[in-house]
Every structure is written in C-alpha cells, then in structure tokens.
Design an enzyme around this catalytic site. Structure first.
Site, PDB file in Angstrom:
ATOM      1  N   ASP A  13     -12.961  25.780   2.679  1.00 37.11           N
ATOM      2  CA  ASP A  13     -13.641  25.654   1.396  1.00 37.11           C
ATOM      3  C   ASP A  13     -15.144  25.654   1.660  1.00 37.11           C
ATOM      4  OD1 ASP A  13     -14.306  25.233  -1.215  1.00 37.11           O
ATOM      5  OD2 ASP A  13     -13.109  23.425  -1.480  1.00 37.11           O
ATOM      6  N   ASP A 108     -14.681  31.135  -3.199  1.00 38.66           N
ATOM      7  CA  ASP A 108     -15.236  30.316  -2.116  1.00 38.66           C
ATOM      8  C   ASP A 108     -14.202  29.505  -1.337  1.00 38.66           C
ATOM      9  OD1 ASP A 108     -14.573  28.570  -4.121  1.00 38.66           O
ATOM     10  OD2 ASP A 108     -16.476  27.476  -4.106  1.00 38.66           O
ATOM     11  N   GLU A 109     -12.920  29.855  -1.457  1.00 40.71           N
ATOM     12  CA  GLU A 109     -11.923  29.137  -0.671  1.00 40.71           C
ATOM     13  C   GLU A 109     -10.745  30.050  -0.340  1.00 40.71           C
ATOM     14  OE1 GLU A 109      -9.569  26.049  -2.597  1.00 40.71           O
ATOM     15  OE2 GLU A 109     -10.392  26.676  -4.538  1.00 40.71           O
TER      16      GLU A 109
END
Length: 271
Positions: A13, A108-109
């Site tokens: 993350d 974003d992960e």
C-alpha cells in the site's frame, strides 16, 4: 497449503500516494499539511491527505470544505489523476518483477502472490523488504507492506505497519494477530455496521472469534458467516488475477445543490 507449500500473500500500500507524488514535484511541500482534492471553496472531496494533515482529523472522501475548516493552514492542491495513473502503471511493472500474479486493487495498492517463490527471495519477508527498497530507490516513494497466508490479514498488516513499515504475520499466528484489534479494522465494516455489532457487546475481532459461526449467521444472515470467516483471518474469496480492468470510474461534483431530475439524467448520460 497447496501440495505442501504455504501460501504467501503480500499486500503493498503506497503511503499517502497522491501527496507523496506531489512532494516529489515540489519538495517544499514535505512535512506540511497537504490536501489533494481541489478548491477548498468548492464542493469536492479530499482525495488524499498528508500525515501532517491527518493529525487534524482530515481523511479521504471528506468534503473539501470540512477539511478547510479543520485545518485552514493546509495547502490544497487539485488532483492530477493522469500523473498518478502513470506512476501507478510504472509501479505495477515493478511488482510484476517480484511475482507473475499481481492483483492491482486500486491505483495505490496491490496483492502479490509469492507462494512458491522462496528459492528466488529466501522468504516472503525478505521479498517484501526488497520490494520496499526497490520502490524507494526507483521512485523515491514510501510504501507499507503486510505479509501473511491470506489477503485479509496481509491488508490489515500493511495498514498496521503504516507509514513506511513492514509487518509479517507467520503461518498459524493469524488469529492471535487479529484478536486485540477493534472490529472496525475488518475491511467492509463501516460506521453503521460497527454500531450494530457493538450493540451486541462485540468490540474486538477477538470477541467475534469466540462466537460460533452459526450464531453469527442467525444474527446477521450471510453477513454473519462473512464476519466469522474474516475474524479467523480467512479470505471470503479466492485470489483474483485479471488482465482486464476491475472497474472504470468517472465523477463530477455540482457547484451547488441541485434537485432537477432532468439535470441528473443529463449528468448521468454524460458520465
């Protein structure tokens, strides 16, 4: 276990992703309360907030005006989704160097399935450490990583490790790791659901672990079975790997409150 091989799932993350990218573009923003999401006088929502801004209670999805009220001195920046998307795609290519099975669950992960990769890295924790160092070296961006035998536990572990941390939960320790955590830490449990569960005297994941699955199912239906499985650290779905996008989104924000159905239909058609 699959053919004697223990599953190893890594969840990475990116820390305050949008803000971190903006700081790279403008280093003077570092260690300042920064909010990405648009004009504080407008009607947008917070897309991301620096850790300095979060100290004032600002969080993603919060109305931008509320963020301004909580922290008038914050620096407000417009979102640059094309830039963030380019960096995300570059990160995905790096992730693919660590595992052939990468599931990007958002910009974003991502989950990386490292099962059977021991001969490449020595261990999943070592691979996670190498990934963090690679991302830092190539992009100068911080990230947090969780490693365990399930997606659920890995995601919670990465969140516990924030910011810039690494947390590995060894096989057989999943329940013990989850036991003291508040019920809200389970992905999918929001404010309303949290209140309903707490009204039954259930405050921690450990409290949930003590209740038989049948009893939870009687109280909450299918959601009760879901709660039971996740409280034990088990996934409720298989590891997914798709080459096609998981979703496509488009949004707009009205400059003022509207109530005309025709305006809504036109806007929906546009979106």
């Amino acid at each position: 276990m699959i053919s004697g091989i223990t599953r190893q799932i890594l969840h990475v993350d990116m820390d305050a992703f949008f803000v971190s990218i903006e700081e790279l573009q403008n280093p003077t923003l570092k260690e300042k309360p920064v909010v990405v999401g648009g004009n504080p006088e407008g009607r947008g929502v917070v897309a991301a907030a620096s850790y300095e801004a979060r100290k004032f209670g600002i969080h993603s999805s919060m109305p931008i005006r509320t963020a301004r009220r909580l922290c008038p001195q914050a620096i407000f920046l417009p979102s640059r989704h094309s830039l963030y998307g380019e960096v995300s795609e570059a990160l995905r290519k790096v992730f693919n160097n660590f595992s052939p099975i990468v599931e990007m669950v958002s910009i974003d992960e991502a989950y990386l399935n490292l099962t059977g990769c021991n001969r490449l890295y020595g261990s999943a924790s070592r691979a996670a450490d190498q990934l963090i160092r690679t991302v830092r070296k190539q992009f100068n961006l911080p990230c947090s990583v969780g490693v365990s035998t399930t997606k659920l536990v890995s995601k919670i572990a990465s969140d516990q490790a924030k910011p810039r941390g690494l947390l590995c939960i060894f096989p057989g320790h999943e329940r013990a790791f989850l036991h003291p955590l508040p019920i809200r830490r389970l992905p999918g449990v929001g404010k309303v659901t949290e209140t309903q569960i707490k009204n039954l005297g259930i405050h921690t994941i450990g409290d949930l672990q003590k209740i038989p699955s049948k009893e939870l199912t009687e109280k909450f239906g299918k959601f009760g079975k879901w709660l039971s499985l996740k409280s034990q650290g088990q996934d409720t779905s298989t590891y997914e790997y798709r080459k096609t996008p998981l979703s496509i989104s488009h949004e707009t924000t009205f400059s003022e409150d509207r109530s005309d159905p025709e305006v809504f239909e036109q806007t929906l058609s546009y979106l």
